[in-house]
Design a protein around this motif. Structure first.
Motif, mmCIF file in Angstrom:
data_model
loop_
_atom_site.group_PDB
_atom_site.id
_atom_site.type_symbol
_atom_site.label_atom_id
_atom_site.label_comp_id
_atom_site.label_asym_id
_atom_site.label_seq_id
_atom_site.Cartn_x
_atom_site.Cartn_y
_atom_site.Cartn_z
ATOM 1 N N MET A 1 0.647 -0.971 -0.124
ATOM 2 C CA MET A 1 0.037 -0.336 0.172
ATOM 3 C C MET A 1 1.390 1.355 -0.118
ATOM 4 N N THR A 2 0.520 2.199 -0.650
ATOM 5 C CA THR A 2 1.202 3.421 -0.761
ATOM 6 C C THR A 2 0.926 4.697 -0.055
ATOM 7 N N ARG A 3 0.336 5.446 0.893
ATOM 8 C CA ARG A 3 -0.734 6.615 1.349
ATOM 9 C C ARG A 3 1.162 7.807 1.229
ATOM 10 N N LEU A 4 0.073 8.472 0.270
ATOM 11 C CA LEU A 4 0.029 9.762 0.578
ATOM 12 C C LEU A 4 -0.595 10.927 0.897
ATOM 13 N N SER A 5 0.672 11.997 1.634
ATOM 14 C CA SER A 5 0.307 13.333 1.880
ATOM 15 C C SER A 5 0.891 14.130 2.059
ATOM 16 N N ALA A 6 0.299 15.351 1.920
ATOM 17 C CA ALA A 6 1.446 16.422 1.724
ATOM 18 C C ALA A 6 0.734 17.924 3.035
ATOM 19 N N ILE A 7 1.645 18.692 3.386
ATOM 20 C CA ILE A 7 0.880 19.809 3.986
ATOM 21 C C ILE A 7 1.666 20.946 3.268
ATOM 22 N N THR A 8 1.264 22.001 3.496
ATOM 23 C CA THR A 8 1.714 23.319 2.489
ATOM 24 C C THR A 8 2.068 24.905 3.881
ATOM 25 N N PRO A 9 2.956 25.226 2.831
ATOM 26 C CA PRO A 9 3.999 26.225 3.296
ATOM 27 C C PRO A 9 3.431 27.226 3.619
ATOM 28 N N SER A 10 2.071 27.413 3.963
ATOM 29 C CA SER A 10 1.265 28.734 4.340
ATOM 30 C C SER A 10 1.471 29.770 5.547
ATOM 31 N N GLY A 11 2.052 29.131 6.543
ATOM 32 C CA GLY A 11 2.162 29.288 7.079
ATOM 33 C C GLY A 11 2.759 27.954 8.527
ATOM 34 N N HIS A 12 3.263 28.581 9.644
ATOM 35 C CA HIS A 12 4.632 27.735 10.888
ATOM 36 C C HIS A 12 3.370 26.446 11.210
ATOM 37 N N ALA A 13 3.352 25.297 10.903
ATOM 38 C CA ALA A 13 2.190 24.621 11.352
ATOM 39 C C ALA A 13 2.123 24.867 12.879
ATOM 40 N N HIS A 14 0.868 23.635 13.023
ATOM 41 C CA HIS A 14 -0.138 24.026 14.209
ATOM 42 C C HIS A 14 -0.457 23.083 15.024
ATOM 43 N N ALA B 1 -3.126 14.795 11.635
ATOM 44 C CA ALA B 1 -2.305 14.157 10.326
ATOM 45 C C ALA B 1 -1.294 13.990 10.438
ATOM 46 N N LEU B 2 0.142 15.123 11.212
ATOM 47 C CA LEU B 2 1.723 14.669 11.277
ATOM 48 C C LEU B 2 1.512 13.545 12.112
ATOM 49 N N ARG B 3 1.140 13.536 13.477
ATOM 50 C CA ARG B 3 1.458 12.428 14.377
ATOM 51 C C ARG B 3 1.191 11.198 13.867
ATOM 52 N N ARG B 4 0.103 10.537 12.570
ATOM 53 C CA ARG B 4 -0.884 9.945 12.473
ATOM 54 C C ARG B 4 0.151 9.589 11.272
ATOM 55 N N ASP C 1 1.291 5.699 12.441
ATOM 56 C CA ASP C 1 0.861 4.499 11.182
ATOM 57 C C ASP C 1 1.867 4.377 10.620
ATOM 58 N N GLY C 2 2.430 5.227 9.968
ATOM 59 C CA GLY C 2 3.168 4.904 8.295
ATOM 60 C C GLY C 2 3.808 3.514 8.123
ATOM 61 N N GLY C 3 3.983 3.500 6.560
ATOM 62 C CA GLY C 3 4.507 1.915 6.294
ATOM 63 C C GLY C 3 5.672 2.500 5.243
ATOM 64 N N ALA D 1 11.598 15.693 12.374
ATOM 65 C CA ALA D 1 11.189 15.646 13.992
ATOM 66 C C ALA D 1 10.328 15.121 14.494
ATOM 67 N N GLU D 2 8.560 14.889 13.157
ATOM 68 C CA GLU D 2 7.363 13.767 14.242
ATOM 69 C C GLU D 2 8.501 12.590 14.040
ATOM 70 N N GLY D 3 8.896 12.620 13.372
ATOM 71 C CA GLY D 3 10.001 10.581 13.316
ATOM 72 C C GLY D 3 9.194 9.940 11.979
ATOM 73 N N ILE D 4 8.711 11.308 10.706
ATOM 74 C CA ILE D 4 8.711 10.381 9.447
ATOM 75 C C ILE D 4 9.664 10.251 9.085
ATOM 76 N N ASP D 5 10.028 8.232 8.762
ATOM 77 C CA ASP D 5 11.459 8.225 8.095
ATOM 78 C C ASP D 5 11.356 9.801 6.622
ATOM 79 N N PRO D 6 12.855 10.114 7.329
ATOM 80 C CA PRO D 6 13.076 10.224 5.900
ATOM 81 C C PRO D 6 13.165 10.567 4.920
#
Ligand code: TYM
Length: 318
Positions: free
Chosen positions: A1-14, A21-24, A28-30, A65-70
């Motif tokens: 399975m390929t999960r894909l998602s993104a965050i837009t740099p329209s400001g600082h992350a909150h 999103a990010l913590r999950r 849950d990442g594979g 920093a969230e711990g997502i594999d680089p």
């Protein structure tokens, strides 16, 4: 399975981005997952180029920093040529009406004066998803309509020209899918809100977090109960607290609003502390972030190449 998602740099992350999103993505990442900083999407409204560059870097650091594999990360504009090409192909399969009825387009002031990029934003998002062959797209409920459009465009392309694209589905998290602004609980917490009093950024220091929470808007019922319709401000605080400590918002009990706000501040500060420390450390080491970005770009381009070639060929060009 390929999960894909993104965050837009329209400001600082909150904290909404983090909990919803990010913590999950990190938890849950594979091994097949891909996450990216969607800097091209930040150009759809008025923006400042040096600030965009700095925010792109900061958000890449937040994802690490969230711990997502680089090895699962990249920056969208590193694929600008591939995405530009596929977006054009998809735009030519999407009707004006389909793009114009997106609620985000309307909410961001879509009208005859809006930039065309704001209208075609969901088509670029479809290109992001389809280019990488993602089958699952984890997003908050603000983005499910866009993923739905990506599904429609994938099916349409496949049936018109030939099978190339995986048809993706959106997956939404069960709690904290929509964290609200602390100062205006009728709207969602947003990176680009001008007045940051109701937005807790993941890089805010503990004093600032405490101050923002102590001023959070509640109501005059004076009972701490989870009733999102009647008490949206209190429900939002209960949801944030519950997501931080790992319980259901209905199980949480506090006697007063003051007690609730103190507990939420403590929980949020503890939740964000390790993340903030790691981001500060990463931003101090530019070479490491540059390396992560370069490796990610190569991998994402390699993945995209054959699908883009097939799509262009079937569409009768290139
Ligand atoms: P963006 O940057 O607006 O949001 C990133 C993620 O955070 C979630 N989110 C929230 N969750 C809970 N409460 C909130 N207040 C809140 N605000 C935002 C969003 O649902 C999202 O999961 N267009 C997308 C980025 C994108 C994308 C893609 C996503 C570009 N291409 C392809 C998936 C697939 C966006 O601007 O997200």
């Amino acid at each position: 399975m390929t999960r894909l998602s993104a965050i837009t740099p329209s400001g600082h992350a909150h904290i909404g981005n983090h909990l919803g999103a990010l913590r999950r993505w990190a938890r849950d990442g594979g091994p097949g997952d891909l996450y990216f900083v969607s800097d091209l999407h930040a150009m759809t409204v008025s923006y400042n180029p040096p600030r965009l560059r700095a925010l792109t870097r900061e958000l890449l650091a937040v994802l690490v920093a969230e711990g997502i594999d680089p090895a699962r990360l990249f920056v969208q504009s590193d694929l600008v040529r591939e995405l530009g090409a596929l977006s054009w192909v998809l735009e030519c399969t999407c009707s004006y009406g389909e793009a114009a009825r997106m609620t985000q387009f309307k909410a961001k002031g879509g009208g005859t004066g809006a930039r065309l990029g704001l209208l075609t934003y969901p088509v670029l998002m479809a290109a992001d998803i389809l280019l990488q062959g993602a089958d699952s797209v984890p997003v908050g409920d603000d983005q499910t309509q866009h993923v739905e459009l990506a599904r429609v465009l994938a099916r349409r392309f496949n049936s018109t020209f030939g099978e190339v694209f995986v048809v993706p589905s959106a997956t939404t998290p069960p709690t904290a899918a929509r964290v609200r602004d602390l100062a205006a609980p009728e709207r969602k917490m947003s990176k680009s809100t001008r007045d940051a009093a109701g937005v807790v950024f993941v890089l805010d220091n503990p004093d600032l977090i405490r101050r923002k929470l102590s001023r959070a808007v509640t109501d005059s019922y004076d009972v701490v109960a989870y009733r999102p319709e009647k008490q949206p401000g209190v429900a939002n605080l209960l949801e944030i607290y519950a997501a931080c400590v790992g319980v259901s918002p209905r199980e949480v009990e506090f006697r007063t609003y003051g007690e609730l706000k103190t507990a939420v501040a403590d929980a949020v500060i503890e939740e964000l502390r390790p993340l903030r420390e790691k981001v500060i450390e990463l931003l101090a080491d530019p070479a490491e972030l540059d390396r992560i970005r370069k490796d990610g770009a190569e991998r994402a381009r390699d993945r995209a190449a054959h699908r883009l070639d097939s799509a262009l060929r079937l569409a009768g060009v290139a």
